[in-house]
Scaffold this motif. Structure first.
Motif, PDB file in Angstrom:
ATOM      1  N   LEU A 152      14.381  -5.156  -4.275  1.00 26.66           N
ATOM      2  CA  LEU A 152      14.707  -5.960  -3.097  1.00 26.66           C
ATOM      3  C   LEU A 152      15.513  -5.199  -2.059  1.00 26.66           C
ATOM      4  O   LEU A 152      15.410  -5.486  -0.858  1.00 26.66           O
ATOM      5  N   GLU A 153      16.293  -4.209  -2.489  1.00 25.78           N
ATOM      6  CA  GLU A 153      17.080  -3.433  -1.523  1.00 25.78           C
ATOM      7  C   GLU A 153      16.190  -2.560  -0.646  1.00 25.78           C
ATOM      8  O   GLU A 153      16.628  -2.059   0.384  1.00 25.78           O
ATOM      9  N   HIS A 154      14.910  -2.414  -1.021  1.00 28.29           N
ATOM     10  CA  HIS A 154      13.954  -1.622  -0.248  1.00 28.29           C
ATOM     11  C   HIS A 154      13.139  -2.479   0.727  1.00 28.29           C
ATOM     12  O   HIS A 154      12.479  -1.937   1.614  1.00 28.29           O
ATOM     13  N   SER A 179      19.306  -5.959  -8.711  1.00 32.55           N
ATOM     14  CA  SER A 179      19.479  -5.073  -7.565  1.00 32.55           C
ATOM     15  C   SER A 179      20.839  -4.407  -7.704  1.00 32.55           C
ATOM     16  O   SER A 179      21.719  -4.931  -8.389  1.00 32.55           O
ATOM     17  N   PRO A 180      21.029  -3.252  -7.061  1.00 33.68           N
ATOM     18  CA  PRO A 180      22.380  -2.679  -7.064  1.00 33.68           C
ATOM     19  C   PRO A 180      23.321  -3.587  -6.282  1.00 33.68           C
ATOM     20  O   PRO A 180      23.036  -3.939  -5.129  1.00 33.68           O
ATOM     21  N   VAL A 181      24.405  -3.986  -6.900  1.00 35.82           N
ATOM     22  CA  VAL A 181      25.359  -4.913  -6.298  1.00 35.82           C
ATOM     23  C   VAL A 181      26.737  -4.253  -6.262  1.00 35.82           C
ATOM     24  O   VAL A 181      27.212  -3.734  -7.270  1.00 35.82           O
ATOM     25  N   ASP A 182      27.357  -4.275  -5.106  1.00 34.71           N
ATOM     26  CA  ASP A 182      28.715  -3.758  -4.948  1.00 34.71           C
ATOM     27  C   ASP A 182      29.645  -4.952  -4.733  1.00 34.71           C
ATOM     28  O   ASP A 182      29.681  -5.533  -3.644  1.00 34.71           O
ATOM     29  N   ARG A 183      30.397  -5.305  -5.744  1.00 35.87           N
ATOM     30  CA  ARG A 183      31.248  -6.495  -5.668  1.00 35.87           C
ATOM     31  C   ARG A 183      32.463  -6.309  -4.780  1.00 35.87           C
ATOM     32  O   ARG A 183      33.210  -7.258  -4.556  1.00 35.87           O
ATOM     33  N   GLU A 186      32.162  -8.740  -0.105  1.00 38.59           N
ATOM     34  CA  GLU A 186      32.077 -10.193  -0.301  1.00 38.59           C
ATOM     35  C   GLU A 186      30.692 -10.693   0.092  1.00 38.59           C
ATOM     36  O   GLU A 186      30.131 -11.577  -0.556  1.00 38.59           O
ATOM     37  N   HIS A 187      30.156 -10.128   1.154  1.00 44.62           N
ATOM     38  CA  HIS A 187      28.839 -10.515   1.653  1.00 44.62           C
ATOM     39  C   HIS A 187      27.919  -9.293   1.718  1.00 44.62           C
ATOM     40  O   HIS A 187      28.375  -8.171   1.946  1.00 44.62           O
ATOM     41  N   THR A 188      26.645  -9.534   1.530  1.00 38.65           N
ATOM     42  CA  THR A 188      25.648  -8.473   1.628  1.00 38.65           C
ATOM     43  C   THR A 188      25.678  -7.859   3.022  1.00 38.65           C
ATOM     44  O   THR A 188      25.720  -8.570   4.028  1.00 38.65           O
ATOM     45  N   ALA A 215      28.897  -9.603  -3.438  1.00 36.47           N
ATOM     46  CA  ALA A 215      29.162 -10.625  -4.453  1.00 36.47           C
ATOM     47  C   ALA A 215      28.344 -11.886  -4.227  1.00 36.47           C
ATOM     48  O   ALA A 215      28.277 -12.753  -5.114  1.00 36.47           O
ATOM     49  N   ASP A 216      27.712 -12.004  -3.054  1.00 34.89           N
ATOM     50  CA  ASP A 216      26.894 -13.176  -2.751  1.00 34.89           C
ATOM     51  C   ASP A 216      25.453 -13.026  -3.244  1.00 34.89           C
ATOM     52  O   ASP A 216      24.604 -13.878  -2.953  1.00 34.89           O
ATOM     53  N   TYR A 217      25.152 -11.965  -3.987  1.00 33.28           N
ATOM     54  CA  TYR A 217      23.774 -11.750  -4.444  1.00 33.28           C
ATOM     55  C   TYR A 217      23.206 -12.945  -5.215  1.00 33.28           C
ATOM     56  O   TYR A 217      22.072 -13.375  -4.945  1.00 33.28           O
ATOM     57  N   PRO A 218      23.932 -13.532  -6.181  1.00 36.32           N
ATOM     58  CA  PRO A 218      23.375 -14.703  -6.872  1.00 36.32           C
ATOM     59  C   PRO A 218      23.041 -15.851  -5.917  1.00 36.32           C
ATOM     60  O   PRO A 218      22.068 -16.578  -6.130  1.00 36.32           O
ATOM     61  N   ASP A 219      23.838 -16.000  -4.862  1.00 37.55           N
ATOM     62  CA  ASP A 219      23.568 -17.061  -3.890  1.00 37.55           C
ATOM     63  C   ASP A 219      22.258 -16.813  -3.157  1.00 37.55           C
ATOM     64  O   ASP A 219      21.522 -17.751  -2.825  1.00 37.55           O
ATOM     65  N   ARG A 220      21.953 -15.541  -2.904  1.00 39.04           N
ATOM     66  CA  ARG A 220      20.697 -15.222  -2.234  1.00 39.04           C
ATOM     67  C   ARG A 220      19.510 -15.576  -3.133  1.00 39.04           C
ATOM     68  O   ARG A 220      18.476 -16.044  -2.660  1.00 39.04           O
TER      69      ARG A 220
END
Length: 259
Positions: A152-154, A179-183, A186-188, A215-220
């Protein structure tokens, strides 16, 4: 070795890398053979340490020379093997951008059940189907399991891609969408005006990445209609296992489609 791996990742086309990695990497790994260091849970091979890997920041102890698993693949495999029934049953499974190390297990597992395991990618020569995940040519509610990791990051419109994954998954089905997530974010973070490959590499960590998930990845994922389980799976394993298998601190993101 670090410089060689980094140069290849940044200069060779991905389809070429996918074709040659299966014989080049094991040859490089001969220098790492030995016991008492690390073990790959995917293929069972043992080495003094794994090969380095990374486009910008080279990570030591990352790539298994035998099956080509990376840290995230080893964590994913442990989760699939220990926490799901995918390897005991034969649900209709769509594996997008299939990881070679995992494909090598799933393809034989499904061999006696034609049509139940489908691999797909935009261009990979390893895949059965070739399509853009933003427009998946499969019917609504047509698959039981979706595996779609580090894709998805692509993608230009990741929300559209997620809606497509939700559309094709049957009610009651499940998936793993990593996906790679940087906590620390706070927002993508995403900026489509950044198109220069060198600038993308500097900002997003890789020339073909379009965003840094926060950190909002699960919300997406939930926005697409999924129910989501955010699982800190590595934390549930022992320190000895995390060291032996060289595992990351990544989370597993399970998605479910409720009928």
């Amino acid at each position: 070795m670090k410089k060689l791996v980094k140069w290849a990742l940044n200069h060779l086309p991905r389809p070429l890398l996918q074709r040659i990695a299966g014989w080049v990497v094991p040859v490089l790994g001969l220098a790492y053979r030995g016991r008492g260091g690390v073990e790959c849970p995917v293929c069972g091979s043992k080495y003094r340490k794994f090969l380095p890997y990374g486009y910008v920041r080279t990570r030591p102890n990352a790539l298994c020379p035998h099956c080509l698993s990376l840290e995230r693949h080893r964590l994913l495999w442990l989760y699939l093997a220990r926490e799901t029934d995918l390897l005991q049953k034969f649900p209709r499974t769509l594996h997008i951008a299939p990881e070679v190390c995992i494909l090598r297990h799933l393809k034989p597992h499904f061999a006696g059940h034609p049509g139940q395991y489908i691999t797909a990618d935009l261009e990979s020569p390893l895949a059965d189907l070739h399509f853009d995940v933003q427009q998946i040519p499969l019917a609504d509610n047509s698959v039981d399991v979706v595996l779609c990791n580090h894709l998805l990051e692509h993608v230009a419109d990741d929300r559209r891609a997620l809606r497509e994954l939700h559309r094709i998954l049957r009610p009651g089905g499940w998936g793993i969408v990593l996906s790679p997530v940087d906590r620390d974010y706070e927002h993508t973070y995403e900026d489509d005006t950044i198109t220069d490959p060198d600038q993308r590499t500097r900002i997003f960590g890789q020339y073909d990445h379009r965003r840094i998930y926060g950190a909002d990845y699960p919300d997406r994922l939930r926005e697409a209609g999924f129910e989501v389980a955010d699982i800190d799976y590595a934390a549930s394993l022992t320190e000895a296992e995390r060291t032996l298998y060289a595992l990351p601190a990544d989370h597993i993101y399970m998605v479910y489609k409720v009928g």
